[in-house]
Design a protein around this motif. Structure first.
Motif, PDB file in Angstrom:
ATOM      1  N   GLN A  65       0.850  -1.177   0.000  1.00 47.63           N
ATOM      2  CA  GLN A  65       0.000   0.000   0.000  1.00 47.63           C
ATOM      3  C   GLN A  65       0.896   1.240   0.000  1.00 47.63           C
ATOM      4  OE1 GLN A  65      -3.223   0.573  -0.250  1.00 47.63           O
ATOM      5  NE2 GLN A  65      -3.054   2.763   0.130  1.00 47.63           N
ATOM      6  N   ILE A  66       0.733   2.100  -0.982  1.00 45.39           N
ATOM      7  CA  ILE A  66       1.507   3.336  -1.026  1.00 45.39           C
ATOM      8  C   ILE A  66       0.689   4.481  -0.416  1.00 45.39           C
ATOM      9  CG2 ILE A  66       2.737   4.958  -2.492  1.00 45.39           C
ATOM     10  CD1 ILE A  66       4.039   2.195  -2.304  1.00 45.39           C
ATOM     11  N   ARG A  67      -0.413   4.837  -1.061  1.00 35.89           N
ATOM     12  CA  ARG A  67      -1.292   5.880  -0.530  1.00 35.89           C
ATOM     13  C   ARG A  67      -2.560   5.880  -1.371  1.00 35.89           C
ATOM     14  NH1 ARG A  67       0.876  11.943  -0.988  1.00 35.89           N
ATOM     15  NH2 ARG A  67       0.613  11.351  -3.173  1.00 35.89           N
ATOM     16  N   ASN A  68      -3.705   6.039  -0.714  1.00 38.27           N
ATOM     17  CA  ASN A  68      -4.999   6.077  -1.400  1.00 38.27           C
ATOM     18  C   ASN A  68      -5.189   4.798  -2.218  1.00 38.27           C
ATOM     19  OD1 ASN A  68      -7.406   7.694  -1.868  1.00 38.27           O
ATOM     20  ND2 ASN A  68      -6.732   7.810  -3.984  1.00 38.27           N
ATOM     21  N   ALA A  69      -5.361   4.913  -3.555  1.00 37.44           N
ATOM     22  CA  ALA A  69      -5.510   3.734  -4.409  1.00 37.44           C
ATOM     23  C   ALA A  69      -4.191   3.288  -5.017  1.00 37.44           C
ATOM     24  CB  ALA A  69      -6.509   4.032  -5.526  1.00 37.44           C
ATOM     25  N   THR A  70      -3.109   3.977  -4.728  1.00 40.73           N
ATOM     26  CA  THR A  70      -1.804   3.653  -5.300  1.00 40.73           C
ATOM     27  C   THR A  70      -1.175   2.492  -4.540  1.00 40.73           C
ATOM     28  OG1 THR A  70      -1.508   5.976  -5.893  1.00 40.73           O
ATOM     29  CG2 THR A  70       0.448   4.577  -5.942  1.00 40.73           C
ATOM     30  N   ILE A  71      -0.899   1.416  -5.258  1.00 43.25           N
ATOM     31  CA  ILE A  71      -0.255   0.249  -4.675  1.00 43.25           C
ATOM     32  C   ILE A  71       0.822  -0.244  -5.628  1.00 43.25           C
ATOM     33  CG2 ILE A  71      -2.282  -0.470  -3.345  1.00 43.25           C
ATOM     34  CD1 ILE A  71      -2.882  -2.551  -5.470  1.00 43.25           C
ATOM     35  N   VAL A  72       1.702  -1.102  -5.114  1.00 43.59           N
ATOM     36  CA  VAL A  72       2.683  -1.793  -5.942  1.00 43.59           C
ATOM     37  C   VAL A  72       2.488  -3.285  -5.750  1.00 43.59           C
ATOM     38  CG1 VAL A  72       5.124  -2.249  -6.378  1.00 43.59           C
ATOM     39  CG2 VAL A  72       4.369   0.083  -5.899  1.00 43.59           C
ATOM     40  N   LEU A  73       2.273  -4.003  -6.866  1.00 41.58           N
ATOM     41  CA  LEU A  73       2.098  -5.451  -6.847  1.00 41.58           C
ATOM     42  C   LEU A  73       3.405  -6.119  -7.235  1.00 41.58           C
ATOM     43  CD1 LEU A  73      -1.179  -5.634  -8.980  1.00 41.58           C
ATOM     44  CD2 LEU A  73      -1.016  -5.384  -6.501  1.00 41.58           C
ATOM     45  N   GLU A  74       3.803  -7.115  -6.494  1.00 43.37           N
ATOM     46  CA  GLU A  74       4.937  -7.948  -6.875  1.00 43.37           C
ATOM     47  C   GLU A  74       4.389  -9.303  -7.294  1.00 43.37           C
ATOM     48  OE1 GLU A  74       9.106  -9.711  -5.038  1.00 43.37           O
ATOM     49  OE2 GLU A  74       8.214  -7.884  -4.171  1.00 43.37           O
ATOM     50  N   LEU A  75       4.438  -9.578  -8.601  1.00 42.11           N
ATOM     51  CA  LEU A  75       3.842 -10.781  -9.172  1.00 42.11           C
ATOM     52  C   LEU A  75       4.787 -11.379 -10.201  1.00 42.11           C
ATOM     53  CD1 LEU A  75       0.192  -9.560  -9.947  1.00 42.11           C
ATOM     54  CD2 LEU A  75       0.776 -11.386  -8.360  1.00 42.11           C
ATOM     55  N   ALA A  76       5.140 -12.642 -10.028  1.00 46.79           N
ATOM     56  CA  ALA A  76       5.896 -13.386 -11.036  1.00 46.79           C
ATOM     57  C   ALA A  76       7.113 -12.617 -11.537  1.00 46.79           C
ATOM     58  CB  ALA A  76       4.974 -13.759 -12.198  1.00 46.79           C
ATOM     59  N   ALA A 114      11.817   0.092  -8.134  1.00 50.14           N
ATOM     60  CA  ALA A 114      11.812  -1.258  -8.690  1.00 50.14           C
ATOM     61  C   ALA A 114      10.638  -1.521  -9.635  1.00 50.14           C
ATOM     62  CB  ALA A 114      11.792  -2.282  -7.547  1.00 50.14           C
ATOM     63  N   VAL A 115       9.811  -0.520  -9.914  1.00 48.58           N
ATOM     64  CA  VAL A 115       8.615  -0.717 -10.743  1.00 48.58           C
ATOM     65  C   VAL A 115       8.998  -1.064 -12.179  1.00 48.58           C
ATOM     66  CG1 VAL A 115       6.708   0.552 -11.832  1.00 48.58           C
ATOM     67  CG2 VAL A 115       7.033   0.663  -9.350  1.00 48.58           C
ATOM     68  N   THR A 116       8.309  -2.067 -12.738  1.00 51.90           N
ATOM     69  CA  THR A 116       8.549  -2.487 -14.124  1.00 51.90           C
ATOM     70  C   THR A 116       7.383  -2.142 -15.053  1.00 51.90           C
ATOM     71  OG1 THR A 116       7.637  -4.708 -13.693  1.00 51.90           O
ATOM     72  CG2 THR A 116      10.008  -4.393 -13.381  1.00 51.90           C
ATOM     73  N   LEU A 130      -8.041  -7.060   5.560  1.00 50.80           N
ATOM     74  CA  LEU A 130      -6.788  -6.411   5.911  1.00 50.80           C
ATOM     75  C   LEU A 130      -6.864  -4.939   5.571  1.00 50.80           C
ATOM     76  CD1 LEU A 130      -4.320  -9.101   4.506  1.00 50.80           C
ATOM     77  CD2 LEU A 130      -5.441  -9.028   6.750  1.00 50.80           C
ATOM     78  N   VAL A 131      -6.393  -4.091   6.489  1.00 46.61           N
ATOM     79  CA  VAL A 131      -6.459  -2.637   6.297  1.00 46.61           C
ATOM     80  C   VAL A 131      -5.047  -2.085   6.484  1.00 46.61           C
ATOM     81  CG1 VAL A 131      -7.669  -0.524   6.938  1.00 46.61           C
ATOM     82  CG2 VAL A 131      -8.775  -2.733   7.309  1.00 46.61           C
ATOM     83  N   PRO A 132      -4.208  -2.170   5.460  1.00 51.54           N
ATOM     84  CA  PRO A 132      -2.809  -1.785   5.617  1.00 51.54           C
ATOM     85  C   PRO A 132      -2.615  -0.278   5.749  1.00 51.54           C
ATOM     86  CG  PRO A 132      -3.268  -2.284   3.326  1.00 51.54           C
ATOM     87  CD  PRO A 132      -4.502  -2.655   4.096  1.00 51.54           C
ATOM     88  N   GLY A 133      -1.583   0.085   6.482  1.00 44.92           N
ATOM     89  CA  GLY A 133      -1.185   1.479   6.550  1.00 44.92           C
ATOM     90  C   GLY A 133      -0.353   1.851   5.339  1.00 44.92           C
ATOM     91  N   ASP A 134      -0.206   3.137   5.081  1.00 48.39           N
ATOM     92  CA  ASP A 134       0.616   3.604   3.966  1.00 48.39           C
ATOM     93  C   ASP A 134       2.056   3.128   4.148  1.00 48.39           C
ATOM     94  OD1 ASP A 134      -1.626   4.808   2.971  1.00 48.39           O
ATOM     95  OD2 ASP A 134      -1.040   6.847   3.526  1.00 48.39           O
ATOM     96  N   GLY A 135       2.604   2.533   3.101  1.00 46.75           N
ATOM     97  CA  GLY A 135       3.960   1.997   3.141  1.00 46.75           C
ATOM     98  C   GLY A 135       4.031   0.542   3.517  1.00 46.75           C
ATOM     99  N   GLN A 136       2.956  -0.022   4.061  1.00 45.75           N
ATOM    100  CA  GLN A 136       2.967  -1.401   4.540  1.00 45.75           C
ATOM    101  C   GLN A 136       2.914  -2.392   3.379  1.00 45.75           C
ATOM    102  OE1 GLN A 136      -0.088  -2.240   7.432  1.00 45.75           O
ATOM    103  NE2 GLN A 136       0.381  -4.426   7.538  1.00 45.75           N
ATOM    104  N   THR A 137       3.659  -3.491   3.494  1.00 47.08           N
ATOM    105  CA  THR A 137       3.665  -4.546   2.496  1.00 47.08           C
ATOM    106  C   THR A 137       3.032  -5.796   3.065  1.00 47.08           C
ATOM    107  OG1 THR A 137       5.682  -3.719   1.457  1.00 47.08           O
ATOM    108  CG2 THR A 137       5.109  -6.017   1.030  1.00 47.08           C
ATOM    109  N   LEU A 138       2.120  -6.398   2.306  1.00 47.18           N
ATOM    110  CA  LEU A 138       1.442  -7.634   2.670  1.00 47.18           C
ATOM    111  C   LEU A 138       1.970  -8.759   1.798  1.00 47.18           C
ATOM    112  CD1 LEU A 138      -2.216  -6.262   2.841  1.00 47.18           C
ATOM    113  CD2 LEU A 138      -0.632  -6.570   4.756  1.00 47.18           C
ATOM    114  N   SER A 139       2.316  -9.891   2.398  1.00 43.97           N
ATOM    115  CA  SER A 139       2.728 -11.089   1.657  1.00 43.97           C
ATOM    116  C   SER A 139       1.580 -12.079   1.671  1.00 43.97           C
ATOM    117  CB  SER A 139       3.976 -11.716   2.299  1.00 43.97           C
ATOM    118  OG  SER A 139       5.068 -10.816   2.243  1.00 43.97           O
ATOM    119  N   LEU A 140       1.163 -12.524   0.501  1.00 44.05           N
ATOM    120  CA  LEU A 140      -0.056 -13.328   0.370  1.00 44.05           C
ATOM    121  C   LEU A 140       0.219 -14.609  -0.407  1.00 44.05           C
ATOM    122  CD1 LEU A 140      -2.018 -10.176  -0.599  1.00 44.05           C
ATOM    123  CD2 LEU A 140      -2.480 -11.437   1.493  1.00 44.05           C
TER     124      LEU A 140
END
Length: 257
Positions: free
Chosen positions: A5-16, A59-61, A247-257
């Motif tokens: 979770q970055i902020r608001n609707a902005t997120i970064v996904l780490e996938l494959a 690290a965004v691709t 789950l309700v992450p804070g800004d900057g928080q990373t969730l591993s799923l």
């Protein structure tokens, strides 16, 4: 799969092996205009980007846009456009948004015209789900956009709802596909007139009844027309028996799923 979770609707996904930036609003606190006039005229965003944002963005691709027209700066602002353009990041979007983004000099990679059907996406599959970003008079003024279902080998299926109410389309989609992970807007956004334009507490809880997977709530505590707080939502989830799945992450928080 990791979701930061970055902020608001902005997120970064780490996938494959990919890192996908979703709906970048990157402006500093207070750089964007208010979204309510009759209530407190707070400039947006209400908070700065978290300290973790700089490293996450390095690290965004790829980038994925759910909607961006009709002044929806909370999903793509000028700072986000400039950041994407300077780095030449591939921007994946709907055919409708492609010309708008190309005019801003972005490296646009639109989905096929028949984008409601699954299509190839970074070694997996992606399809869109229509959003209802408000109803009635206010709804006619909005850019409704889409959500995305992403399916990657070896990862849980992921539904990014986009900005939407809990419409019949969304209900039917969740019940039929049962995504392993859902990211939904939960701020209860509304303007000075009209009803909510995204899910609030009640619709989030209803969504939890429909979904059997993990649900991540965002669009919280960053934009002035979103009154729902993280504490309010977490308390409601606990009282409804959903605390382990919502789950309700804070800004900057990373969730591993």
């Amino acid at each position: 799969m990791k979701i930061q979770q970055i902020r608001n609707a902005t997120i970064v996904l780490e996938l494959a092996g990919h890192r996908i930036l979703v709906d970048p609003m990157l402006a500093p606190k207070g750089a964007l205009p208010p979204l309510r006039v009759l209530a407190a005229r707070q400039r947006n965003p209400l908070v700065e980007l978290p300290e973790e944002a700089e490293q996450a963005l390095e690290a965004v691709t790829h980038c994925l846009i759910t909607h961006c027209q009709k002044g929806h700066f909370d999903h793509l602002d000028r700072a986000g456009v400039r950041w994407l353009r300077e780095r030449g990041i591939p921007v994946i979007c709907t055919p409708r948004d492609a010309p708008y983004l190309a005019q801003r000099g972005l490296n646009v990679q639109p989905l096929p015209d028949d984008h409601e059907q699954p299509c190839s996406f970074l070694g997996g599959w992606i399809r869109t789900v229509r959003c209802t970003h408000g109803e009635g008079f206010v709804g006619r003024l909005m850019d409704h956009g889409v959500g995305y279902l992403i399916e990657m080998p070896g990862e849980p299926s992921l539904y990014l709802a986009g900005d939407t109410l809990l419409s019949s389309t969304v209900r039917d989609f969740v019940v039929r596909h049962q995504p392993g992970v859902c990211v939904i807007p939960a701020g209860g956004a509304r303007f000075d007139i009209g009803a909510d334009i995204i899910m609030g507490v009640d619709e989030v809880l209803e969504f939890m009844h429909l979904s059997q997977g993990t649900v991540i709530a965002n669009h919280l505590e960053a934009i002035s027309h979103c009154p729902v707080t993280r504490d309010e939502l977490a308390t409601a989830a606990m009282q409804a028996g959903f605390a382990s799945r919502l789950l309700v992450p804070g800004d900057g928080q990373t969730l591993s799923l």
